[in-house]
Design a protein around this motif. Structure first.
Motif, PDB file in Angstrom:
ATOM      1  N   THR A   1      61.992 -72.532 -39.425  1.00 24.25           N
ATOM      2  CA  THR A   1      63.060 -72.266 -40.371  1.00 24.25           C
ATOM      3  C   THR A   1      63.485 -73.534 -41.088  1.00 24.25           C
ATOM      4  O   THR A   1      63.646 -73.575 -42.308  1.00 24.25           O
TER       5      THR A   1
ATOM      6  N   MET B   1      64.681 -66.179 -45.832  1.00 20.49           N
ATOM      7  CA  MET B   1      63.497 -65.448 -45.363  1.00 20.49           C
ATOM      8  C   MET B   1      62.254 -65.878 -46.128  1.00 20.49           C
ATOM      9  O   MET B   1      61.196 -66.096 -45.538  1.00 20.49           O
TER      10      MET B   1
ATOM     11  N   MET C   1      63.279 -64.341 -37.367  1.00 21.84           N
ATOM     12  CA  MET C   1      64.326 -63.684 -38.137  1.00 21.84           C
ATOM     13  C   MET C   1      65.743 -63.922 -37.600  1.00 21.84           C
ATOM     14  O   MET C   1      66.679 -64.124 -38.385  1.00 21.84           O
TER      15      MET C   1
END
Length: 346
Positions: free
Chosen positions: A1, A41, A254
């Motif tokens: 991320t 995302m 996620m």
């Protein structure tokens, strides 16, 4: 991320999004990114797909070739940025702050806490305890000793860390920015530094490109570790391992992506958000426990055994481990790791 954040900021810098921006606007840009779930995302998916694409190409055609180019470019960019940073007006104070220890502050923080922070950082930066370095070591040619390669990796890692300090700390002092701002130092204060630099658009792009390279090297190491496990344990082809594990990693990432927007009110370990909770589990639990398991397996009779470990580590040309260090490996190192683990929980 975080790798996705880096490449996103690299693109923003290249586009000139920070040119003429006020400090408030730069701060708001970071908050807007965290609060925008689709953006988070998108860049997370991009970094994962690139990582698995490299691993999909195999060890020599993918990982080795990409890493050589990537790391060479990384070192060149870092040296250029470091030289530029230390030549700024007022950078001397930052260099003194960076290199001269303040024993009074060490005393105030606690020697044990300082030692713990340093040892924890060494576990994290060398990916010790989760098999990332282990998997690459398993591919090494027998002509080179593991001991020599380990020393080379440690020296290079230390050089990169010191150079990164020369990039960031003098620049902070030159522009009156606090050097202890944590993660926001990269995404909030440093873009403000680049805004006021001549050619800051290019320097900002280069800096975030270097940070992308640094995070991406870790991504590749972790992905290859997961894929190698799947190939060895389940007999999957590299293509199948890349596809299945790619989907799993995307899904597992996620919660971290959503932790700053959709799930921003979700707090887990000790009131931490999702990313900080995951970081706590990795840095304070998995890394020291994993390291202790690897160590005990290598040096005790219940595992591989010290003699077999020494023979494997010293095979090939290069530096060797002395057998006289056996008590250090069997008794002192386990205690040090236990200290790190317990101190981290405290």
């Amino acid at each position: 991320t975080v790798g996705g954040w880096m490449i996103y900021y690299c693109v923003k810098s290249l586009r000139g999004d920070f040119v003429g921006a006020t400090p408030e606007a730069v701060t708001q840009s970071f908050s807007d990114m965290l609060g925008n779930a689709p953006t988070m995302m998108l860049w997370m998916v991009i970094i994962c797909l690139i990582g698995f694409a490299v691993c999909f190409m195999g060890l020599q055609n993918g990982i080795e070739k990409i890493s050589k180019v990537m790391m060479s470019a990384l070192l060149i960019i870092m040296v250029i940025l470091a030289v530029h940073s230390v030549m700024m007006e007022g950078a001397g104070e930052g260099i003194r702050f960076y290199l001269i220890p303040d024993f009074q502050k060490i005393k105030e923080a606690g020697v044990g806490n300082v030692v713990f922070a340093a040892l924890s950082q060494s576990f994290f930066t060398l990916s010790i305890g989760i098999g990332a370095m282990l998997i690459f070591g398993s591919y090494l040619d027998k002509s080179r000793s593991l001991t020599g390669e380990a020393v080379s990796i440690t020296v290079l890692d230390t050089f990169v860390a010191l150079t990164a300090g020369f990039i960031i700390i003098p620049a902070c002092f030159s522009y009156g920015i606090q050097p202890d701002a944590g993660p926001s130092l990269i995404f909030i204060t440093l873009p403000n530094v680049f805004v006021n630099m001549q050619g800051g658009r290019i320097w900002g792009c280069l800096f975030f490109l270097f940070m992308t390279f640094a995070s991406f090297s870790t991504v590749i190491a972790v992905f290859e570790n997961i894929m190698s496990f799947a190939i060895d344990m389940f007999g999957w082809s590299r293509n199948k391992a890349a596809l299945i594990n790619g989907v799993i990693i995307l899904i597992a990432s996620m919660p971290c992506v959503l932790g700053y927007n959709v799930w921003s009110n979700l707090h887990l370990i000790g009131g931490r958000d999702v990313l900080d909770s995951e970081d706590f589990m990795v840095s304070n639990l998995l890394l020291p426990i994993g390291s202790l398991v690897y160590l005990l397996f290598c040096v005790t009779k219940w595992g591989w055994g010290f003699d077999k470990y020494i023979d494997e580590a010293n095979t090939g040309s290069g530096l060797k481990i002395s057998r006289k260090l056996k008590p250090y490996f069997q008794f002192i190192l386990p205690l040090l790791i236990l200290f790190i683990f317990i101190q981290g929980l405290i």
